[in-house]
Design a protein around this motif. Sequence first.
Motif, mmCIF file in Angstrom:
data_model
loop_
_atom_site.group_PDB
_atom_site.id
_atom_site.type_symbol
_atom_site.label_atom_id
_atom_site.label_comp_id
_atom_site.label_asym_id
_atom_site.label_seq_id
_atom_site.Cartn_x
_atom_site.Cartn_y
_atom_site.Cartn_z
ATOM 1 N N CYS A 24 22.277 -9.456 9.653
ATOM 2 C CA CYS A 24 21.681 -10.397 8.928
ATOM 3 C C CYS A 24 22.435 -11.043 7.781
ATOM 4 O O CYS A 24 22.583 -10.342 6.764
ATOM 5 C CB CYS A 24 20.310 -10.064 8.230
ATOM 6 N N ARG A 26 22.422 -13.410 5.370
ATOM 7 C CA ARG A 26 21.772 -13.419 4.270
ATOM 8 C C ARG A 26 21.552 -12.321 3.500
ATOM 9 O O ARG A 26 21.945 -12.513 2.104
ATOM 10 C CB ARG A 26 20.748 -14.337 4.351
ATOM 11 N N GLN A 29 25.062 -10.907 2.458
ATOM 12 C CA GLN A 29 25.354 -11.652 1.171
ATOM 13 C C GLN A 29 24.720 -11.237 -0.158
ATOM 14 O O GLN A 29 25.502 -11.042 -1.033
ATOM 15 C CB GLN A 29 25.542 -13.005 1.462
ATOM 16 N N TRP A 30 23.416 -11.082 0.082
ATOM 17 C CA TRP A 30 22.766 -10.802 -1.182
ATOM 18 C C TRP A 30 22.832 -9.255 -1.805
ATOM 19 O O TRP A 30 23.109 -9.152 -2.638
ATOM 20 C CB TRP A 30 21.193 -10.975 -1.031
ATOM 21 N N GLU A 136 14.400 -11.928 9.786
ATOM 22 C CA GLU A 136 15.161 -10.815 9.321
ATOM 23 C C GLU A 136 14.214 -9.401 9.651
ATOM 24 O O GLU A 136 14.759 -8.554 9.908
ATOM 25 C CB GLU A 136 15.423 -10.858 7.970
#
Length: 237
Positions: A24, A26, A29-30, A136
């Motif tokens: 995933c 996103r 990255q987080w 997600e």
Amino acid sequence: MVARAARATDLADLDAAVSDCFACPRLVQWREEVARTRRAAFRDQEYWGRPVPGLGTGDARIAILGLAPAAHGGNRTGRIFTGDRSGDVLFAALHRAGLANQPTSVAADDGLNLRDLRIFSAVRCAPPDNKPTPVERDTCAPWLHREVTLIRPTLRVVVALGAFAWAAWWPVLRAVYGQRPPSPRPAFGHGAHWSGTNAPDLLGCYHVSQQNTFTGRLTPGMLDDVFGQAKQLAGVD
């Protein structure tokens, strides 16, 4: 990822595969950004910054299903519910219930051991604002399905912490137990109880978030009642 989850032959194999997931963008990255910038109180610590595997015994009769790791909790320590305020409340309750050997969980090497219990989350990476998307959640579901499959021989009760975890359980019925989820779905609530035919009992519990525990919506006594019921249903002394 479905194939990687299916290939896991035991929990150790599964945990290693979970920890190496990049499915995933996103969430990747987080979790990595949080691990780089860090919170001031933990600036001198090396963050885990990866998906967080489950915790507990392979012959668990009780499972706790949460939402996702906390950005500065499990995403920092590498162990679910460890090192944050939610974990402080949860592990204190598990210790009172005789399901944990100590009332705190501050680091992955602090000596914590669980008894008759496995803890895991519906989403294995810390999400922004603690809100994973439906995509997600569904992408991460094979990890949950495989973990439940591996402990299926002994699993008798699942405690869902919050409505997100409650909703994430129903696809497990079909994927792991070959059982059609009930329609309409039973409503989530603290103390809600659903019992299937060949699947574990499902208990609802308000999430151990600060929003619930600081306001008194979820009290230690309420947690004690849920875990007492879980032990009784699971046949745990």
